[in-house]
Design a protein around this motif. Structure first.
Motif, PDB file in Angstrom:
ATOM      1  N   SER A   1       1.935   7.987  15.591  1.00 13.60           N
ATOM      2  CA  SER A   1       1.277   7.735  16.870  1.00 13.60           C
ATOM      3  C   SER A   1       1.485   6.328  17.395  1.00 13.60           C
ATOM      4  N   THR A   2       1.902   5.402  16.529  1.00 15.25           N
ATOM      5  CA  THR A   2       2.179   4.035  16.968  1.00 15.25           C
ATOM      6  C   THR A   2       3.494   3.558  16.367  1.00 15.25           C
ATOM      7  N   ALA A   3       4.133   2.639  17.083  1.00 13.92           N
ATOM      8  CA  ALA A   3       5.369   2.034  16.599  1.00 13.92           C
ATOM      9  C   ALA A   3       5.232   0.520  16.649  1.00 13.92           C
ATOM     10  N   ASP A   4       5.552  -0.150  15.534  1.00  9.59           N
ATOM     11  CA  ASP A   4       5.493  -1.608  15.483  1.00  9.59           C
ATOM     12  C   ASP A   4       6.623  -2.114  14.592  1.00  9.59           C
ATOM     13  N   GLU A   5       6.631  -3.419  14.324  1.00  8.40           N
ATOM     14  CA  GLU A   5       7.737  -4.014  13.573  1.00  8.40           C
ATOM     15  C   GLU A   5       7.310  -4.677  12.261  1.00  8.40           C
ATOM     16  N   GLU A   6       6.051  -4.483  11.832  1.00  7.12           N
ATOM     17  CA  GLU A   6       5.597  -5.210  10.642  1.00  7.12           C
ATOM     18  C   GLU A   6       4.670  -4.452   9.693  1.00  7.12           C
ATOM     19  N   SER A   7       3.902  -3.477  10.166  1.00  7.07           N
ATOM     20  CA  SER A   7       2.813  -2.907   9.367  1.00  7.07           C
ATOM     21  C   SER A   7       3.258  -2.401   7.999  1.00  7.07           C
ATOM     22  N   ALA A   8       4.370  -1.657   7.953  1.00  6.10           N
ATOM     23  CA  ALA A   8       4.812  -1.092   6.671  1.00  6.10           C
ATOM     24  C   ALA A   8       5.169  -2.179   5.676  1.00  6.10           C
ATOM     25  N   ALA A   9       5.751  -3.290   6.149  1.00  2.00           N
ATOM     26  CA  ALA A   9       6.098  -4.396   5.242  1.00  2.00           C
ATOM     27  C   ALA A   9       4.840  -5.023   4.656  1.00  2.00           C
ATOM     28  N   ILE A  10       3.806  -5.157   5.469  1.00  2.00           N
ATOM     29  CA  ILE A  10       2.548  -5.749   5.000  1.00  2.00           C
ATOM     30  C   ILE A  10       1.865  -4.824   4.001  1.00  2.00           C
ATOM     31  N   VAL A  11       1.850  -3.527   4.291  1.00  2.00           N
ATOM     32  CA  VAL A  11       1.221  -2.565   3.383  1.00  2.00           C
ATOM     33  C   VAL A  11       2.002  -2.483   2.077  1.00  2.00           C
ATOM     34  N   MET A  12       3.342  -2.456   2.157  1.00  2.00           N
ATOM     35  CA  MET A  12       4.150  -2.367   0.930  1.00  2.00           C
ATOM     36  C   MET A  12       3.963  -3.594   0.049  1.00  2.00           C
ATOM     37  N   THR A  13       3.928  -4.780   0.655  1.00  2.00           N
ATOM     38  CA  THR A  13       3.715  -6.000  -0.128  1.00  2.00           C
ATOM     39  C   THR A  13       2.358  -5.971  -0.812  1.00  2.00           C
ATOM     40  N   SER A  14       1.348  -5.489  -0.110  1.00  2.00           N
ATOM     41  CA  SER A  14       0.007  -5.375  -0.695  1.00  2.00           C
ATOM     42  C   SER A  14       0.000  -4.385  -1.855  1.00  2.00           C
ATOM     43  N   LEU A  15       0.638  -3.231  -1.658  1.00  2.00           N
ATOM     44  CA  LEU A  15       0.705  -2.225  -2.728  1.00  2.00           C
ATOM     45  C   LEU A  15       1.427  -2.765  -3.953  1.00  2.00           C
ATOM     46  N   SER A  16       2.506  -3.506  -3.740  1.00  2.00           N
ATOM     47  CA  SER A  16       3.258  -4.060  -4.867  1.00  2.00           C
ATOM     48  C   SER A  16       2.414  -4.997  -5.710  1.00  2.00           C
ATOM     49  N   ASN A  17       1.477  -5.683  -5.055  1.00  2.00           N
ATOM     50  CA  ASN A  17       0.624  -6.644  -5.749  1.00  2.00           C
ATOM     51  C   ASN A  17      -0.723  -6.063  -6.155  1.00  2.00           C
ATOM     52  N   GLY A  18      -0.934  -4.787  -5.885  1.00  2.00           N
ATOM     53  CA  GLY A  18      -2.191  -4.147  -6.252  1.00  2.00           C
ATOM     54  C   GLY A  18      -3.384  -4.651  -5.469  1.00  2.00           C
ATOM     55  N   VAL A  19      -3.160  -5.074  -4.220  1.00  4.77           N
ATOM     56  CA  VAL A  19      -4.228  -5.601  -3.374  1.00  4.77           C
ATOM     57  C   VAL A  19      -4.482  -4.619  -2.238  1.00  4.77           C
ATOM     58  N   PRO A  20      -5.730  -4.194  -2.007  1.00  7.26           N
ATOM     59  CA  PRO A  20      -6.010  -3.225  -0.935  1.00  7.26           C
ATOM     60  C   PRO A  20      -5.700  -3.788   0.443  1.00  7.26           C
ATOM     61  N   CYS A  21      -5.324  -2.890   1.362  1.00  6.62           N
ATOM     62  CA  CYS A  21      -4.886  -3.314   2.689  1.00  6.62           C
ATOM     63  C   CYS A  21      -5.324  -2.286   3.730  1.00  6.62           C
TER      64      CYS A  21
END
Length: 352
Positions: free
Chosen positions: A283-303
């Motif tokens: 429903s939305t298109a952007d240029e950053e959200s997935a990178a921020i979520v993936m970095t958080s997941l890699s570090n085990g930090v909720p996002c």
């Protein structure tokens, strides 16, 4: 790793004094160091900001990392009064970015404007997590709508995001792939037909995270606990008027449970917009959200992600002559700030 390096020198001196005997105090110190390293990875000892960062992590926190990517998104935060800078250490410059220390809604926060697109976003969030004691990432910003029911000014709180900019470009007349395909010939104008550009296969991402084997994923999940807290904000009142003389025809709303698309592409094309919604239900298109979520997941930090709709991504726009970027950013910020307040209340309850 700074704490470990500094402690090794202490251990060496004490061992020399004890003529090689095991020093119980040193053993206890080593255990303490291991615990501290697990909680926070800090700057190396030689870094000029090492002492400042130590003071920030010791004086307050753990912090919420508040992340935005575009200058307008930072401007609405600075002018809103929501953020109260720390009177002791208001900011630190690292990796070319300014990390601002303070409070939002009474909750300890460090905010950073990452810069646009996935590489900038990932680098900034990793720096934030490596340097400071962060127990959650809140990301807000603007986005284009690929869903005709999501209007300008609305705020989407997705429960999944995907990086839709990773492709395998297939040869002309190649066999069909296993994942979703975009066939260029289907968009030939005025008639559909063959196209030498052929088609592309969308590909998953490799997710690396501590204590787990690498896994290939397409949809990146938002932290369920964060998402559940956010759903209580459904009736939050958002800005509707751009200025004193112009207001949006629809009352903006907070919408939950949609899906977001991220790519290093500014989307302004009706056909591709329609394709993304039809094939991926984003429903939305952007240029950053997935990178921020993936970095958080890699570090085990909720996002969690809050994206305000600023345009229709190439679809029909009745408001094309009116700038609504600031309004969309402000609405996303408003939801993020209210979430941070609720998160702070939840944290206090669990601490007791």
């Amino acid at each position: 790793m700074c704490i470990g390096q500094c402690s090794m020198h202490v251990v060496g001196r004490r061992r020399r004094r004890m003529w090689g005997a095991v020093d119980l105090e040193v053993m206890l110190l080593g255990l303490l160091v291991m615990v501290q390293v697990q909680l926070s990875v800090q700057l190396r000892c030689s870094h000029p900001m090492h002492g400042v960062v130590d003071r920030i992590n010791e004086n307050a926190g753990p912090y919420i990392g508040l992340v935005m990517t575009f200058p307008t998104e930072e401007i609405v935060l600075q002018t809103s009064g929501f953020f109260v800078p720390s009177s002791e250490i208001p900011w630190v410059d690292l990796a070319g970015r300014r990390f601002n220390i303070g409070k939002v809604n009474g909750v300890d926060v460090i905010y950073v404007m990452t810069g646009e697109q996935t590489l900038n976003a990932g680098v900034a969030v990793q720096t934030l997590l490596d340097t400071f004691d962060i127990h959650g990432i809140v990301h807000y910003g603007i986005a284009g709508s690929t869903n005709d029911s999501l209007y300008i000014g609305d705020v989407s709180v997705p429960n999944y995001v995907a990086f839709t900019g990773s492709w395998k470009w297939k040869e002309f007349k190649s066999a069909d792939g296993e994942l979703t395909e975009l066939k260029f010939g289907a968009f030939n104008f005025p008639e559909k037909g063959d196209n030498l550009l052929a088609k592309i296969d969308f590909t998953p991402q490799q997710l690396y995270s501590a204590g787990k084997p690498m896994e290939e994923v397409f949809w990146l999940p938002i932290e369920p606990k964060f998402f559940n807290i956010a759903t209580t904000l459904q009736d939050l009142q958002l800005l509707q008027c751009v200025n004193e003389t112009y207001c949006l025809p629809e009352t903006p709303k907070v919408v939950f449970g949609l899906r977001g698309s991220t790519a290093d592409i500014y989307l302004d094309n009706a056909a591709y917009r329609k394709f993304l919604f039809k094939e991926f239900n984003v429903s939305t298109a952007d240029e950053e959200s997935a990178a921020i979520v993936m970095t958080s997941l890699s570090n085990g930090v909720p996002c969690i992600v809050f994206r305000g709709v600023s345009d229709m991504a190439g679809g029909e726009e009745k408001l094309s002559a009116t700038s609504v970027t600031s309004l969309a950013a402000m609405n996303a910020l408003t939801v993020a700030v209210e979430f941070i307040g609720l998160f702070g209340e939840e944290a206090v309850i669990h601490d007791h």
